[in-house]
Structure formats: C-alpha cells, structure tokens
Design an enzyme around this catalytic site. Structure first.
Site, short mmCIF file in Angstrom:
data_model
loop_
_atom_site.label_atom_id
_atom_site.label_comp_id
_atom_site.label_asym_id
_atom_site.label_seq_id
_atom_site.Cartn_x
_atom_site.Cartn_y
_atom_site.Cartn_z
N ALA A 93 1.17 -1.24 0.38
CA ALA A 93 -0.06 -0.39 0.17
C ALA A 93 0.66 1.73 0.31
O ALA A 93 2.61 1.31 1.52
CB ALA A 93 -0.84 -0.68 1.02
N GLY B 79 0.45 -5.43 0.98
CA GLY B 79 -0.72 -5.01 0.09
C GLY B 79 0.08 -5.85 -1.13
O GLY B 79 -0.90 -6.33 -2.14
N GLU C 198 -0.39 -9.09 -0.93
CA GLU C 198 -1.78 -9.61 -0.76
C GLU C 198 -2.18 -9.61 -2.20
O GLU C 198 -3.09 -10.64 -2.25
CB GLU C 198 -2.70 -8.81 0.55
CG GLU C 198 -2.29 -8.43 1.94
CD GLU C 198 -2.36 -7.65 2.78
OE1 GLU C 198 -1.79 -6.70 2.59
OE2 GLU C 198 -3.45 -8.07 3.46
N GLU D 268 3.85 -5.01 7.54
CA GLU D 268 2.89 -4.23 7.30
C GLU D 268 3.10 -4.25 9.21
O GLU D 268 2.98 -2.88 9.82
CB GLU D 268 1.82 -4.68 7.91
CG GLU D 268 1.30 -4.48 6.31
CD GLU D 268 1.24 -5.86 5.40
OE1 GLU D 268 2.14 -6.84 5.62
OE2 GLU D 268 0.62 -5.55 4.66
C1 LIG Z 1 -9.62 6.06 10.00
C2 LIG Z 1 -9.55 4.61 10.59
C3 LIG Z 1 -9.45 3.71 8.93
C4 LIG Z 1 -9.42 2.42 9.67
C5 LIG Z 1 -8.53 1.61 8.40
C6 LIG Z 1 -8.07 1.77 7.30
C7 LIG Z 1 -7.97 0.44 6.51
C8 LIG Z 1 -6.82 0.88 5.27
C9 LIG Z 1 -6.15 -0.06 4.72
C10 LIG Z 1 -5.70 -0.57 3.95
C11 LIG Z 1 -5.13 -2.38 3.29
C12 LIG Z 1 -3.83 -2.05 3.83
C13 LIG Z 1 -2.72 -3.36 3.33
C14 LIG Z 1 -0.65 -3.65 3.85
O1 LIG Z 1 -1.69 -4.71 4.20
C15 LIG Z 1 -0.61 -2.45 4.23
C16 LIG Z 1 0.30 -1.71 3.51
O2 LIG Z 1 0.55 -2.90 2.55
S1 LIG Z 1 1.53 -0.94 4.47
C17 LIG Z 1 3.41 -1.26 2.96
C18 LIG Z 1 4.31 -2.25 3.73
N1 LIG Z 1 4.94 -2.56 2.68
C19 LIG Z 1 6.84 -2.47 3.25
O3 LIG Z 1 6.41 -1.80 4.40
C20 LIG Z 1 7.37 -2.32 2.05
C21 LIG Z 1 7.99 -0.64 2.30
N2 LIG Z 1 9.44 -0.35 0.92
C22 LIG Z 1 10.36 -1.51 1.23
O4 LIG Z 1 10.62 -2.06 2.15
C23 LIG Z 1 11.54 -1.00 0.05
O5 LIG Z 1 11.19 0.41 0.41
C24 LIG Z 1 11.89 -2.12 -0.61
C25 LIG Z 1 10.07 -1.47 -1.51
C26 LIG Z 1 12.29 -2.88 -0.55
C27 LIG Z 1 12.59 -0.97 -1.80
O6 LIG Z 1 13.67 -0.66 -1.05
P1 LIG Z 1 14.45 0.35 -1.56
O7 LIG Z 1 15.25 -0.12 -3.08
O8 LIG Z 1 15.93 0.46 -0.81
O9 LIG Z 1 14.59 1.69 -1.91
P2 LIG Z 1 13.72 3.16 -0.04
O10 LIG Z 1 13.25 2.18 0.51
O11 LIG Z 1 14.37 3.48 -0.95
O12 LIG Z 1 12.64 3.07 -1.54
C28 LIG Z 1 12.58 4.12 -2.49
C29 LIG Z 1 11.51 5.45 -2.56
O13 LIG Z 1 10.18 3.94 -2.69
C30 LIG Z 1 9.26 4.39 -1.40
N3 LIG Z 1 8.40 4.10 -0.43
C31 LIG Z 1 8.83 2.61 -0.45
N4 LIG Z 1 7.75 2.11 -0.55
C32 LIG Z 1 6.72 2.37 -0.51
C33 LIG Z 1 5.42 2.35 0.01
N5 LIG Z 1 4.70 1.16 0.64
N6 LIG Z 1 4.65 3.44 -0.02
C34 LIG Z 1 5.37 4.47 -0.09
N7 LIG Z 1 6.73 4.90 -1.03
C35 LIG Z 1 7.05 3.89 -0.18
C36 LIG Z 1 10.80 5.65 -0.14
O14 LIG Z 1 9.73 6.37 0.77
C37 LIG Z 1 11.52 5.53 -1.14
O15 LIG Z 1 11.39 7.30 -1.29
P3 LIG Z 1 11.47 7.76 -0.66
O16 LIG Z 1 11.44 8.12 0.82
O17 LIG Z 1 13.09 8.21 -1.25
O18 LIG Z 1 11.01 9.51 -1.14
#
Ligand SMILES: CCCCCCCCCCCCC[C@H](O)CC(=O)SCCNC(=O)CCNC(=O)[C@H](O)C(C)(C)COP(=O)(O)OP(=O)(O)OC[C@H]1O[C@@H](n2cnc3c(N)ncnc32)[C@H](O)[C@@H]1OP(=O)(O)O
Length: 719
Positions: A61, A100, A103, A123
């Site tokens: 996400a 996500g 998922e 997450e």
């Molecule tokens: C008010 C009540 C509301 C109630 C309910 C709400 C419900 C909402 C429903 C939501 C459903 C949820 C679904 C899901 O389960 C939730 C998720 O998926 S959370 C996200 C999970 N993913 C992660 O944690 C992965 C995170 N990312 C990483 O681990 C790494 O970035 C990577 C993908 C392995 C890549 O690594 P690298 O190549 O080293 O690069 P960087 O780490 O430097 O990243 C590059 C650049 O991308 C940005 N970025 C990375 N991942 C995300 C992301 N998931 N979202 C947004 N941005 C992301 C990162 O910040 C870097 O950018 P920069 O910061 O440098 O500008």
C-alpha cells in the site's frame, strides 16, 4: 497506473506502473480494478498475469496515503474480485512483493517468482497488520505456525524459502513475467476453487491453542509495548477460529484500531525518517545529489580494540579489502583471533565462507600507502589520536580519506595536524560496530563535500543508517545523553533506586534502563572521562563543594561506586549485583541501597517517593531539551536525524518514533511546562532550562515536526 495488454492471443497482461516500487496508490488501485474487470469481461481473454514495471512487483500500500483521507477503490474488494473471478490469474513476482503487494499476489490463483525476488508482510514494522486479507489468506496457504512467524515479525523471505513454504508455486532464473504468461496458458481450464484461498480452511495441528498462546507470549515479551505484533496474533487466531468473512471482519476491526494509533504514526515516521537522513545536505549547498563519493576498495583500521575489531568485521563483510594495524604485537595477535572468530561465526550463520582472505594484519603504518580510506580507532585520547593522524598524513597517499572513530573529540583539532584537513571526517560507530546500525558521520569545519559523500556512501555499503552531524562535544547522540545520565543520578540522590529508574525506562520501551546499560558498558569509561574533565579526581577545583562542579549541580554517586571497585558487569558488581564477573543477570544489590542511604544521610537529603512519571519526565525531557539545543546550534540536519540516532544507536523504542517525535506527540507546550517546573525546583541544573527553540515553537503554535526548520535562527547550520 496499470497498463493493460493482450499477449499470446488469450492472456491479459496487467502491469503496475507506479515507480519506484509500484505502491498501491489510489490511482494504481483504480487501474487494477478497471483492468481486471476488462479482462474478466472479455471473452477472448482466458487467463490473466499481473506483474510490475521495472523489475518490481509491488512494495505494498502507498504509505504516504495513510496520512490523508482515503480515496479510490479499497484494496479488499479489489483483491476479492481477482480471486472470485472465473479466469486463472497468475502473479509474476520480480523484485519484491511486500505488504499489500503480497496480499494482491495471494488473491491471485498462482504465484511465480524470480529467484532474486523477496516476499513478506512487513506491516507490523509500520505499526499495522496485513489488512487486505493477508492475516486470513497466508495461514490458509502455509499453515498456522509459519504464517504467525512471518506476520508478527514482518520478516522478508527469499524466493527459495517462499517456494519451500508454499507461498509461491514456481521460481525461475529467467523472466518471471515470461514464465507466468506461459504458465497462465497451461492452467486454462483447470479447476480454480482449490486455488481460491478464502474458500480453504487453515491447516491446523492438534496443538493449535498452544501455538497461538506461545506466539502471544513471545510477541508480548519482545514487543516492549508495541501493539501491532499483539494484534497480528489476534488476527491470525481469527483465521483459525472463524470462517473467512468473519475473520476478515476481525482483521478490519484490529486494523482500524492500529491505523489510528500514535504507534503507527511513529513507526511510519521512522520509515520515512530513515530514508530522509540518507539525503544529506550542507550549508554550502553541497548535497547527496551533487556530491560524488570517492571509490573505496581498500580500507584500513588503526587499533584493534573492541571498536577496531567490530569496524574491521563490518568492512570485510561489505566485501572491502582491509589492512588492520595494531602497533602492540600481543594486541594484534589477540585482535586477529577475535576478528577471525567473529567472521567465522557470522559466515556460519549465513551458510557462507568467511572472507579472511580480504584481511591483512600489520604493526607497520607504512603499509597503508595504497589504502583509499583509513579509520582510526585507537584509545580515546586526543594526544594519541593526533600522533596517529600526523603519521597517517605523511604515510598515506595524498588523496586517501582519513576518518576518526572518536565518540566525541574535536574532529577539527585532529584535522589540523594533517596536510589534508578537507579529507578528514568523523565516522562514529557504535559498539558492537559490526552489529549496531547507527553511524554518525561528523562534518569537520573543513571536511569537503566529496569526503562527506564518501563516508555516507561507505556507511550505506556497511548497511548502516548514517546520519550527518556537526562537530560538537559528544556530537549528537552522546551530547544528548549527558543530561539524561545526570538526571538519573540526581534521582538516585533524591530517593530513587537504580531498579526504580530502570523499571520506568524499560516500561517506556527501552531494552535496558540507564543503570543496566552503564553496567554493561563499564562504569570506568565515564569515570575516566569525568576525571579528564576535572569533575572528579585530583583535578577538581578545591573550592567546589562535593555536589557542585563548574558552577552547577553534580552527583558524585557514580564516582563513589567506581571507587568501591564496582565497575559493572565485568567486575560482577556495579549498580546491580551479577552472579559472577562478566555475568549478565542483574539483581538489585542491598549494598547499593545502603550506599545510597548513607550518602543521603551524609548530605542531609531527605529521600522522597519518586514515581515513574517523574523519572520519564526528568530523564527524557532533559534529553529532548538538549535535542532542541542541537537543532538550534545547527549540529543536525533536522529532528529526523536526531530521532534516527536515538532509535538506531541508543535503544529508543521505535514505536515512539525517537525523542523529537515523542516530544511532538506529548505536545510541545507540555514538555515546556514540565521543564519550567523542574527548572524551578532545581535551579542549579542548567540543562533543565528550556531551549529557546522549544519556546519559539510553542509561541508559534507548536508547528508539526517537518516545519521546525523554519523556526531556527539563521544562519544556523554548522554542517
Ligand atoms: C480511520 C480508520 C480507518 C481504518 C482502516 C483503514 C484501512 C486501510 C486499509 C489499508 C489496507 C492495508 C493493506 C496493506 O496490508 C498495508 C501495506 O501494504 S503497508 C506497506 C507495506 N510495505 C512495506 O512496508 C514496504 C516498504 N518499502 C520497503 O521495504 C522498501 O522501500 C522496498 C520496497 C524494499 C524498496 O527498497 P529500496 O529499493 O531500498 O528503496 P527505498 O526503500 O529507498 O524506497 C524508494 C522510495 O520508495 C518509497 N516507498 C517505498 N515503499 C513505499 C510504500 N509502500 N509506499 C510509499 N512509498 C514507498 C520510499 O519512501 C522511497 O522514497 P523516498 O522516501 O526516498 O522519497
């Protein structure tokens, strides 16, 4: 945000196109929803492949969207529509499928991964749980115990392990997308129901309750107050005890609770702060984007004490060729044995061969002629370090970068004895240096942008979170630690015990309280520093009363403890009692209680009841106040840097975001009010005097953390 194409006649190819990680933003979710609807409706399409552009399936996400009102199609129905459809859908996983992203892949009927791909549900590390069906589908796919482990830790899994666990169906060294397209044609007409995870039961062993109870006990013990791991176990329990739809309902309820929590905000802040500190900038206008690091293939480490050994191991593990220098032959031999043992131990854990061939040991500094970068890690003594730097300056090639691992001495003073002050920089590692993730990169007043880029780049190669800091006494981390330590000692004088203070800090989430950490590090370290600073020992101004030094309150308690030969864990006694010298299990010591009581009687101090709240306010707010001073003095790029230093170097609980984030969560007016109160009660403690930046922020309505920079007085940056 999702491209649609028809390939090989009957396969719809849906490609996620949201660089850099194809995060599932509102636009991407809309694109997938439309593309899937089109594919399912088109009679010419018999099967579907979902993949990601640029060799990345999906990073999950879009975390940036969590702070904004939700728009676009939600994930859960989008994934359900894929699973419920009557055409086989294959996920082609290259790069990563995280959160996500995984998922989404679990909603597909088949998953094919590239051999270099990684999958996981991280997450929990963001204070959340996998809320797009991950807690319900993964246990149904791979069973309870492995699903619990992956969901509660957020661990990333290689394609090979994913295949073993049954998360993916095939792994390929070729293009996952090509194989998926071929596979999608082969499975046309095969029964889909067994591939729809929501229709399956979670395979459960007979001792299911024991597994869940043990998992809950384990996460509670490890979580140090973090809520998400506990919620993850509760959600997975639902995958066992409830039908799929009821389980999904439970997953949503738990997510809604976590989603609004301050812990989730803190952890998501840490995610971005960790990345932000890598993008450094200097007041000169140089920054990470316009400064090129020098190539470093051969490095050297001077001094094979604890720090030097750890640094050597870290460099070798990153694949650098290393010359390790120790002038004392006996120490060299000992260092050699320890470094080899550490490398072998590490290699064994990773099923790899230790790279001992990258190491060369010597007692002779002149062997450093060809090294690109040298890290000095000798005893923390300015005269000795200067002597080393003088020699390095004449022995090393003219463009070699000279780094010091000092934990707080003046980098400029060291640079001044060399013929290349612009190539001198601080690289402050934290013990054990091959394990701890933090690196303070200290900019001397003449360190060039190129040398900063080189140190930061090397930090990245070593897997460190590197933070640029200014050259002030103690740099950032240790400078902020002083008021914290002082307050802890003052609390003992006033009536607390080490276990009371440590208990409050551990309850807050630190892995160890301040007195346990001091015992672990060795109490003689601080004792020596205090002697050198003239706070204790023969250099004390005879006019100073016992509990006052250099015009401010001073507690001689730590000195008294050292004078009794209580040097911490290594001597079996410190602030606590240990079963043996070197023992690790701390028990409260009646002798320390007696020492404190006698001390109070001697100084006419009437002990009082001290609660956890006072311990936290005095220790943490004093530290935070110094953090504001660090910002005011321009010694850090911003609050994010300070927070990452504390999270990665000092055990600050990540789910509380770091000291500056915590201050913002508590509310700056509250922090200011409590500091003012304690300053009135303890007027002889200057570090309780609220910083002018804190006051200015409060007067200006406590702006959010990312706006604090606007309230610094210019020119402020010492970087
Ligand atoms: C008010 C009540 C509301 C109630 C309910 C709400 C419900 C909402 C429903 C939501 C459903 C949820 C679904 C899901 O389960 C939730 C998720 O998926 S959370 C996200 C999970 N993913 C992660 O944690 C992965 C995170 N990312 C990483 O681990 C790494 O970035 C990577 C993908 C392995 C890549 O690594 P690298 O190549 O080293 O690069 P960087 O780490 O430097 O990243 C590059 C650049 O991308 C940005 N970025 C990375 N991942 C995300 C992301 N998931 N979202 C947004 N941005 C992301 C990162 O910040 C870097 O950018 P920069 O910061 O440098 O500008």
């Amino acid at each position: 945000m999702a491209r649609y194409a028809q390939v090989q006649g009957s396969v719809a190819l849906i490609t996620l196109t949201n660089p850099p990680v194809n995060a599932l933003s509102a636009a991407v979710r809309l694109g997938i929803t439309e593309a899937v609807t089109r594919a399912l409706r088109d009679p010419k399409v018999k099967s579907v492949v979902i993949c990601g552009e640029n060799g990345v399936f999906c990073g999950g996400a879009d975390i940036r969207e969590f702070a904004k009102p939700m728009t676009g199609p939600p994930l859960v129905p989008m994934i359900s529509a894929i699973e419920e459809g009557d055409k086989p859908v294959v996920a082609a996983i290259e790069g990563v499928a995280f959160g996500g992203g995984l998922e989404l892949a679990l909603g597909c009927h088949y998953r094919i991964a590239h051999s270099k791909a990684r999958v996981g549900l991280p997450e929990v590390t963001l204070g959340l749980l996998p809320a797009a069906g991950g807690t319900q589908r993964l246990p149904r796919l791979i069973g309870l115990a492995p699903a619990l482990e992956l969901i509660t830790t957020g661990r990333h899994v290689t394609a090979q392990e994913a295949l073993k666990l049954g998360i993916v169906d095939k792994v390929t060294d070729q293009s996952a997308q090509d194989l998926a397209i071929q596979f999608a044609q082969e499975v046309i007409g095969q029964p889909l129901l067994p591939r729809k995870l929501s229709t399956q039961l979670t395979p459960c062993p007979p001792d299911v309750d024991t597994i869940l109870d043990e998992a809950m006990a384990r996460v509670k013990q490890r979580a140090r107050g973090a809520m998400a791991p506990v919620a993850c176990v509760q959600a997975v329990r639902a995958a066992v005890n409830l039908p799929y739809q009821a389980g999904m309902q439970k997953e949503q309820e738990l997510m809604a609770f976590l989603f609004r929590s301050s812990q989730a905000r803190a952890l998501q802040y840490c995610f971005f702060a960790q990345r932000a500190v890598g993008k450094w900038s200097l007041s000169s206008g140089a920054h990470s984007g316009n400064s090129k690091p020098r190539p470093v293939t051969k490095a050297a480490v001077i001094g094979l004490g604890t720090m030097g050994r750890g640094i050597t191991v870290a460099l070798v593990k990153a694949g650098l060729s290393v010359v390790a220098v120790e002038t004392n032959k006996k120490q060299l031999e000992m260092g050699k044995q320890m470094v080899s043992a550490m490398l072998k131990h590490d290699a064994q854990k990773m099923n790899a061969v230790p790279r001992l061939d990258l190491l060369h040991y010597t007692t002779d500094l002149s062997e450093l002629k060809n090294t690109d970068l040298i890290i000095e890690a000798v005893f923390e003594d300015m005269a000795l370090k200067k002597e080393v730097f003088k020699k390095l300056s004449s022995v090393c090639k003219p463009d070699a970068v000279l780094c010091t691992n000092t934990s707080g001495l003046d980098v400029d003073e060291l640079a001044s004895v060399t013929k290349r002050p612009e190539l001198v920089v601080g690289m402050h590692f934290f013990a054990p240096a091959h394990v701890m993730k933090l690196l303070e990169v200290v900019r001397g007043s003449r360190s060039s942008p190129e040398v900063m880029a080189t140190a930061m780049h090397l930090g990245k190669r070593l897997g460190k979170v590197s933070v640029v800091v200014g050259n002030c006494s103690g740099f950032v981390g240790n400078r902020m630690l002083r008021p914290y330590l002082d307050q802890a000692n003052f609390l003992l004088e006033e009536g607390a015990t080490p276990e009371l203070v440590d208990g409050a800090l551990e309850e807050f989430g630190f892995p160890m309280g301040v007195f346990k950490v001091s015992d672990l590090s060795g109490l003689d370290v601080g004792w020596r520093i205090r002697k050198e600073a003239g706070l204790t020992g023969p250099n004390v101004d005879p006019k100073d009363p016992l509990r006052r030094r250099q015009g401010r309150r001073y507690s001689p308690l730590p000195d008294l403890v050292c004078e009794q030969g209580r040097l911490g864990q290594k001597s079996g006694r410190g602030w606590y009692l240990y079963d043996k010298p070197g023992g690790r299990v701390a028990t409260p010591d009646p002798d320390i209680h007696k020492l404190l009581e006698d001390y109070r009687v001697r100084h006419g101090i009437r002990p009082r009841q001290i609660g956890s709240q006072e311990v936290l306010e005095r220790c943490l707010f004093a530290l935070i106040n110094e953090g504001f001073r660090v910002l005011e003095d321009g010694m850090a790029m911003g609050p994010e840097g300070i927070d990452m230093i504390y999270v990665f170097g000092y055990g600050w609980p990540r789910h509380r975001g770091g000291p500056m984030f915590y201050a913002a969560m508590v509310g700056l007016p509250r922090v200011l009010e409590r500091l003012e109160y304690y300053q009135q009660v303890h007027p002889d403690v200057p570090h309780l005097q609220p910083s002018s930046l804190l006051r200015r922020l409060v007067v200006n309505g406590s702006p959010p953390l990312d706006k604090w920079r606007d309230f610094l007085q210019r020119p402020h940056s010492q970087l």
